[in-house]
Design a protein around this motif. Sequence first.
Motif, PDB file in Angstrom:
ATOM      1  N   UNK A 295       0.880  -1.170   0.000  1.00 59.51           N
ATOM      2  CA  UNK A 295       0.000   0.000   0.000  1.00 59.51           C
ATOM      3  C   UNK A 295       0.921   1.224   0.000  1.00 59.51           C
ATOM      4  N   UNK A 296       1.243   1.752  -1.188  1.00 64.31           N
ATOM      5  CA  UNK A 296       2.215   2.842  -1.263  1.00 64.31           C
ATOM      6  C   UNK A 296       1.707   4.169  -0.707  1.00 64.31           C
ATOM      7  N   UNK A 297       0.383   4.386  -0.757  1.00 66.08           N
ATOM      8  CA  UNK A 297      -0.208   5.589  -0.163  1.00 66.08           C
ATOM      9  C   UNK A 297      -1.633   5.256   0.240  1.00 66.08           C
ATOM     10  N   UNK A 298      -2.136   5.971   1.218  1.00 63.83           N
ATOM     11  CA  UNK A 298      -3.434   5.612   1.795  1.00 63.83           C
ATOM     12  C   UNK A 298      -4.576   5.693   0.792  1.00 63.83           C
ATOM     13  N   UNK A 299      -4.456   6.496  -0.240  1.00 66.91           N
ATOM     14  CA  UNK A 299      -5.546   6.667  -1.200  1.00 66.91           C
ATOM     15  C   UNK A 299      -5.527   5.613  -2.312  1.00 66.91           C
ATOM     16  N   UNK A 300      -4.628   4.674  -2.247  1.00 64.70           N
ATOM     17  CA  UNK A 300      -4.504   3.652  -3.289  1.00 64.70           C
ATOM     18  C   UNK A 300      -5.163   2.364  -2.804  1.00 64.70           C
TER      19      UNK A 300
ATOM     20  N   UNK B 104      -2.193 -12.955   4.378  1.00 59.69           N
ATOM     21  CA  UNK B 104      -2.079 -11.803   3.476  1.00 59.69           C
ATOM     22  C   UNK B 104      -1.764 -10.610   4.370  1.00 59.69           C
ATOM     23  N   UNK B 105      -0.606 -10.020   4.126  1.00 61.00           N
ATOM     24  CA  UNK B 105      -0.080  -8.963   4.988  1.00 61.00           C
ATOM     25  C   UNK B 105      -0.052  -7.633   4.247  1.00 61.00           C
ATOM     26  N   UNK B 106      -0.591  -6.589   4.870  1.00 58.41           N
ATOM     27  CA  UNK B 106      -0.531  -5.243   4.313  1.00 58.41           C
ATOM     28  C   UNK B 106       0.761  -4.583   4.764  1.00 58.41           C
ATOM     29  N   UNK B 107       1.478  -4.009   3.814  1.00 53.31           N
ATOM     30  CA  UNK B 107       2.723  -3.293   4.101  1.00 53.31           C
ATOM     31  C   UNK B 107       2.659  -1.913   3.474  1.00 53.31           C
ATOM     32  N   UNK B 108       3.279  -0.956   4.120  1.00 55.21           N
ATOM     33  CA  UNK B 108       3.336   0.396   3.568  1.00 55.21           C
ATOM     34  C   UNK B 108       2.519   1.358   4.397  1.00 55.21           C
ATOM     35  N   UNK B 109       1.715   2.177   3.725  1.00 59.17           N
ATOM     36  CA  UNK B 109       0.894   3.184   4.400  1.00 59.17           C
ATOM     37  C   UNK B 109      -0.399   2.553   4.907  1.00 59.17           C
ATOM     38  N   UNK B 110      -0.264   1.791   5.966  1.00 60.57           N
ATOM     39  CA  UNK B 110      -1.396   1.119   6.593  1.00 60.57           C
ATOM     40  C   UNK B 110      -1.879   2.009   7.735  1.00 60.57           C
ATOM     41  N   UNK B 111      -3.071   2.553   7.591  1.00 60.65           N
ATOM     42  CA  UNK B 111      -3.592   3.503   8.572  1.00 60.65           C
ATOM     43  C   UNK B 111      -4.670   2.878   9.449  1.00 60.65           C
TER      44      UNK B 111
ATOM     45  N   UNK C  90      -1.036  -6.989   9.472  1.00 61.59           N
ATOM     46  CA  UNK C  90      -0.758  -5.583   9.195  1.00 61.59           C
ATOM     47  C   UNK C  90       0.561  -5.177   9.816  1.00 61.59           C
ATOM     48  N   UNK C  91       1.450  -4.646   8.994  1.00 58.49           N
ATOM     49  CA  UNK C  91       2.688  -4.061   9.512  1.00 58.49           C
ATOM     50  C   UNK C  91       2.400  -2.593   9.770  1.00 58.49           C
TER      51      UNK C  91
END
Length: 171
Positions: free
Chosen positions: A83-88, A108-115, A130-131
Amino acid sequence: MSAPSPRSVILDRRIAANEWLNLADDAALPAAGKVIVSLKRFRAERAVLEAAGVAVGVRIPNTEDVGVLAPELSEQPLIAVEIPKFADGRAYSQARVLRERYGYRGEIRAQGEVLHDQLLHLSRCGINAFELRADQDAQDCLRAFADHSLAYQRGADGIETVWQKRRSLPA
């Protein structure tokens, strides 16, 4: 060089130690353990990775078609979606397709801009790990799963929707 891995992650709606090392493409494989490698490295070194005696997870860019990747990654214990940015929102779709269309049962793990505000919605799409960033409080993020008590749409998480609950009520 390997990317630093967070000390803990949210896994299946609880705080857990992170057992996975995010491995850079130019980093040496450890002798044991669990590593997450890029899709590029996985494809280039698959035989070496499988023979190394380490568990291998694969990090996929959110631009990849998981329909093409599903047969290739179906046996991997972990797929990390970026997830490179929250709006993606493409990682949401990738996770849902992996879970529902291809029956992927691994992590399935979310990496990046996880809000915080996205955690519940990401989990409804099938993401179960979630990281978090270093500036995020894991306990606070856990509360995100209780932000909403009802679901109106079916999700990959199997939570009963309001409409299903209504149908089960006596007339």
